[in-house]
Design an enzyme around this catalytic site. Structure first.
Site, mmCIF file in Angstrom:
data_model
loop_
_atom_site.group_PDB
_atom_site.id
_atom_site.type_symbol
_atom_site.label_atom_id
_atom_site.label_comp_id
_atom_site.label_asym_id
_atom_site.label_seq_id
_atom_site.Cartn_x
_atom_site.Cartn_y
_atom_site.Cartn_z
ATOM 1 C CB THR A 1 -17.162 3.624 -4.174
ATOM 2 O OG1 THR A 1 -17.725 4.552 -3.224
ATOM 3 C CG2 THR A 1 -15.651 3.512 -3.941
ATOM 4 C CD GLU B 1 -12.860 8.243 -13.749
ATOM 5 O OE1 GLU B 1 -13.690 9.115 -14.008
ATOM 6 O OE2 GLU B 1 -12.055 7.788 -14.576
ATOM 7 N N GLY C 1 -22.340 -21.552 -18.695
ATOM 8 C CA GLY C 1 -22.197 -22.725 -17.828
ATOM 9 C C GLY C 1 -20.749 -22.906 -17.375
ATOM 10 N N GLY C 2 -20.296 -24.156 -17.306
ATOM 11 C CA GLY C 2 -18.937 -24.461 -16.833
ATOM 12 C C GLY C 2 -17.871 -23.800 -17.677
ATOM 13 C CG LEU D 1 -7.867 12.850 -6.406
ATOM 14 C CD1 LEU D 1 -7.553 14.317 -6.113
ATOM 15 C CD2 LEU D 1 -9.295 12.752 -6.970
ATOM 16 C CB ILE E 1 -1.578 6.728 -10.392
ATOM 17 C CG1 ILE E 1 -1.643 7.343 -8.982
ATOM 18 C CG2 ILE E 1 -1.723 7.797 -11.476
ATOM 19 C CD1 ILE E 1 -3.020 7.859 -8.545
HETATM 20 C C1 LIG Z 1 -7.632 -0.251 -10.760
HETATM 21 C C2 LIG Z 1 -7.790 1.100 -10.150
HETATM 22 C C3 LIG Z 1 -7.449 2.225 -10.882
HETATM 23 C C4 LIG Z 1 -7.519 3.481 -10.291
HETATM 24 N N1 LIG Z 1 -7.120 4.583 -10.988
HETATM 25 C C5 LIG Z 1 -6.993 5.784 -10.348
HETATM 26 C C6 LIG Z 1 -6.394 6.906 -11.005
HETATM 27 O O1 LIG Z 1 -6.019 6.839 -12.181
HETATM 28 N N2 LIG Z 1 -6.229 8.055 -10.300
HETATM 29 C C7 LIG Z 1 -6.634 8.170 -9.001
HETATM 30 O O2 LIG Z 1 -6.440 9.233 -8.416
HETATM 31 N N3 LIG Z 1 -7.233 7.117 -8.351
HETATM 32 C C8 LIG Z 1 -7.404 5.933 -8.997
HETATM 33 N N4 LIG Z 1 -7.975 4.857 -8.346
HETATM 34 C C9 LIG Z 1 -8.408 5.010 -6.950
HETATM 35 C C10 LIG Z 1 -9.920 4.964 -6.788
HETATM 36 O O3 LIG Z 1 -10.482 6.137 -7.277
HETATM 37 C C11 LIG Z 1 -10.209 4.701 -5.295
HETATM 38 O O4 LIG Z 1 -9.852 3.358 -5.036
HETATM 39 C C12 LIG Z 1 -11.657 4.950 -4.963
HETATM 40 O O5 LIG Z 1 -11.926 6.317 -5.013
HETATM 41 C C13 LIG Z 1 -12.032 4.430 -3.569
HETATM 42 O O6 LIG Z 1 -11.106 4.835 -2.612
HETATM 43 P P1 LIG Z 1 -10.489 3.746 -1.586
HETATM 44 O O7 LIG Z 1 -9.991 2.640 -2.425
HETATM 45 O O8 LIG Z 1 -9.541 4.427 -0.694
HETATM 46 O O9 LIG Z 1 -11.715 3.216 -0.765
HETATM 47 P P2 LIG Z 1 -12.315 3.884 0.566
HETATM 48 O O10 LIG Z 1 -12.576 5.325 0.334
HETATM 49 O O11 LIG Z 1 -11.472 3.486 1.719
HETATM 50 O O12 LIG Z 1 -13.710 3.125 0.660
HETATM 51 C C14 LIG Z 1 -13.841 1.807 1.186
HETATM 52 C C15 LIG Z 1 -15.336 1.488 1.234
HETATM 53 O O13 LIG Z 1 -16.002 2.439 2.108
HETATM 54 C C16 LIG Z 1 -17.025 3.101 1.368
HETATM 55 N N5 LIG Z 1 -17.106 4.490 1.824
HETATM 56 C C17 LIG Z 1 -16.096 5.390 1.976
HETATM 57 N N6 LIG Z 1 -16.580 6.572 2.343
HETATM 58 C C18 LIG Z 1 -17.920 6.454 2.401
HETATM 59 C C19 LIG Z 1 -18.985 7.340 2.703
HETATM 60 N N7 LIG Z 1 -18.782 8.624 3.001
HETATM 61 N N8 LIG Z 1 -20.258 6.859 2.633
HETATM 62 C C20 LIG Z 1 -20.484 5.563 2.323
HETATM 63 N N9 LIG Z 1 -19.528 4.664 2.026
HETATM 64 C C21 LIG Z 1 -18.257 5.119 2.048
HETATM 65 C C22 LIG Z 1 -16.598 3.007 -0.098
HETATM 66 O O14 LIG Z 1 -17.697 3.181 -0.960
HETATM 67 C C23 LIG Z 1 -16.004 1.624 -0.134
HETATM 68 O O15 LIG Z 1 -17.019 0.663 -0.274
HETATM 69 C C24 LIG Z 1 -7.976 3.608 -8.954
HETATM 70 C C25 LIG Z 1 -8.356 2.467 -8.236
HETATM 71 C C26 LIG Z 1 -8.260 1.229 -8.812
HETATM 72 C C27 LIG Z 1 -8.658 0.016 -8.015
#
Ligand SMILES: Cc1cc2nc3c(=O)[nH]c(=O)nc-3n(C[C@H](O)[C@H](O)[C@H](O)COP(=O)(O)OP(=O)(O)OC[C@H]3O[C@@H](n4cnc5c(N)ncnc54)[C@H](O)[C@@H]3O)c2cc1C
Length: 380
Positions: A366, A364, A340-341, A125, A157
């Site tokens: 934030t 899934e 601790g350490g 996604l 992903i």
């Molecule tokens: C290890 C890992 C595995 C993953 N696995 C998958 C997967 O299998 N499939 C998949 O599709 N994705 C996957 N992801 C992606 C993950 O779902 C996204 O990283 C996540 O949804 C956040 O998107 P972003 O990283 O672009 O952050 P951004 O959307 O750029 O957000 C950056 C910051 O801004 C904040 N923010 C953004 N919009 C708002 C708002 N409207 N209001 C308040 N705060 C906001 C966020 O909370 C965050 O703190 C994975 C990510 C990681 C790190």
């Protein structure tokens, strides 16, 4: 109101727990150090029915209720956070897409091997410019005769570089915003133009490859469309709702590992001629850690209960994931403090729990997005 587990749920917990203690825990530090997909363990888990826990047996699944699935995932994550993600992305995301939105033929052909663990699933996604803001995605799927031609790319992903089946989201109508997003089944081995650009070097969650994918004029037969064109955004939201319950499970599993290790360490480690568990400051940390874990479990099972009953569970799933993910980081943090350490070194696994726990607050949904979701439900 009954808070006790059924006989079947206890059996699942005990079976997975034994597997975790005997097979996963002894190699968890190696998985963390080598960051390689643990195919042997996945094969073993497939034999135990752990790669398709919540899906019907007619499609190769284990036919478990969602509580049992969450309990199983909690146990797996108690052993290894990376394995927790492998199973969650494979099952709650890819498997759910196929089960909920696939037609009978698609279920037979693609869901059954996923549930049996012979195929690995991924859910594609997120994009470089579209994480929280899903409709900002730019990957397109253009109809050409009886095929879709897919161009674009996906980021982060889970299982992406090892997957046999990828449930992919792309815009079939780029002008229609979130109503122009569709979901498709991709088969990396068969579909020319599916390119794995690389995998991420991450803080934790090792063993689960997090891949960057590119699609270069990738042709997908039209019978791999899930549901109707334009259904993709709803498919994603519904799937992520269920997925959040299992990220709560992953969070709880990691927090439990930190608590269990801290209980043991605090009784082994002596300072001032007594075990540090004799100090009230340490006792209070342990008490708070356990209380948080128990609260998270209640929220997780509340959300699972609503899902099983077919009731709306958007708020409950968001609350379970939000709370469990934040307390998993807090509990792991206190685990390091109690060690601790030593806790700051790789001599003890508690630093791994801390690194693995942090991810729960990001994927899934934030924590910020989940708070938005919960508030929207409250104000609705
Ligand atoms: C290890 C890992 C595995 C993953 N696995 C998958 C997967 O299998 N499939 C998949 O599709 N994705 C996957 N992801 C992606 C993950 O779902 C996204 O990283 C996540 O949804 C956040 O998107 P972003 O990283 O672009 O952050 P951004 O959307 O750029 O957000 C950056 C910051 O801004 C904040 N923010 C953004 N919009 C708002 C708002 N409207 N209001 C308040 N705060 C906001 C966020 O909370 C965050 O703190 C994975 C990510 C990681 C790190």
């Amino acid at each position: 109101m009954d808070f006790s587990l059924s006989t079947e749920q206890k059996q699942i917990r005990d079976m997975v727990s034994e597997f975790v203690d005997e097979e996963i825990k002894p190699v968890a530090a190696d998985i963390d150090a080598n960051d390689e997909f643990p195919q042997d363990l996945v094969d073993e888990m497939s034999k135990l029915g752990l790669m398709g826990m919540p899906f019907p047996e007619e499609y190769g699944g284990a036919g478990l209720d969602y509580h049992s699935y969450a309990i199983g995932l909690e146990e797996i994550s108690r052993g290894s956070g990376g394995l927790g993600t492998i199973v969650a992305a494979h099952t709650s995301l890819a498997g759910n897409m196929l089960y909920e939105f696939g037609n009978e033929e698609q279920k037979q052909e693609y869901l059954t091997p996923v549930n049996e663990g012979t195929d690995i699933g991924a859910f594609a996604l997120s994009e470089a410019g579209a994480g929280s803001d899903v409709p900002a995605m730019t990957t397109t799927a253009e109809k050409d005769g009886d095929e879709y031609v897919v161009n674009g790319g996906k980021l982060w992903i889970s299982n992406g570089s090892v997957a046999d089946t990828v449930t992919l989201f792309a815009k079939t109508d780029p002008e229609a915003g979130n109503k122009g997003i569709s979901s498709l089944i991709v088969r990396p081995e068969e579909d020319d133009g599916f390119i794995v650009e690389g995998t991420e070097h991450k803080l934790g969650d090792k063993g689960c490859p997090t891949a960057e994918l590119r699609f270069d004029d990738m042709r997908i037969p039209e019978d791999r469309l899930l549901g109707e064109e334009g259904d993709g955004f709803v498919h994603a939201l519904k799937t992520l709702n269920g997925g959040r319950i299992t990220i709560a499970a992953r969070s709880i599993g990691i927090a439990r590992a930190a608590l269990e290790d801290s209980l043991q360490y605090s009784q082994d480690r002596e300072q001032f001629d007594q075990p540090i568990s004799g100090f009230q400051a340490i006792q209070h940390k342990l008490a708070d850690m356990d209380t948080k874990v128990q609260c998270a479990k209640l929220l997780m099972h509340q959300a699972a209960d609503k899902k099983i009953r077919g009731e709306k569970f958007i708020k409950e799933a968001a609350q379970a994931k939000l709370y469990a993910s934040e307390i998993s980081r807090e509990v792991a943090n206190e685990g390091i403090q109690i060690h601790g350490g030593y806790g700051y070194t790789k001599d003890f696994p508690v630093e791994r729990y801390y690194r693995d726990a942090k991810l729960n607050e990001i994927y899934e949904g934030t924590s910020e997005i989940l708070r938005n979701t919960i508030a929207a439900q409250l104000l609705d």
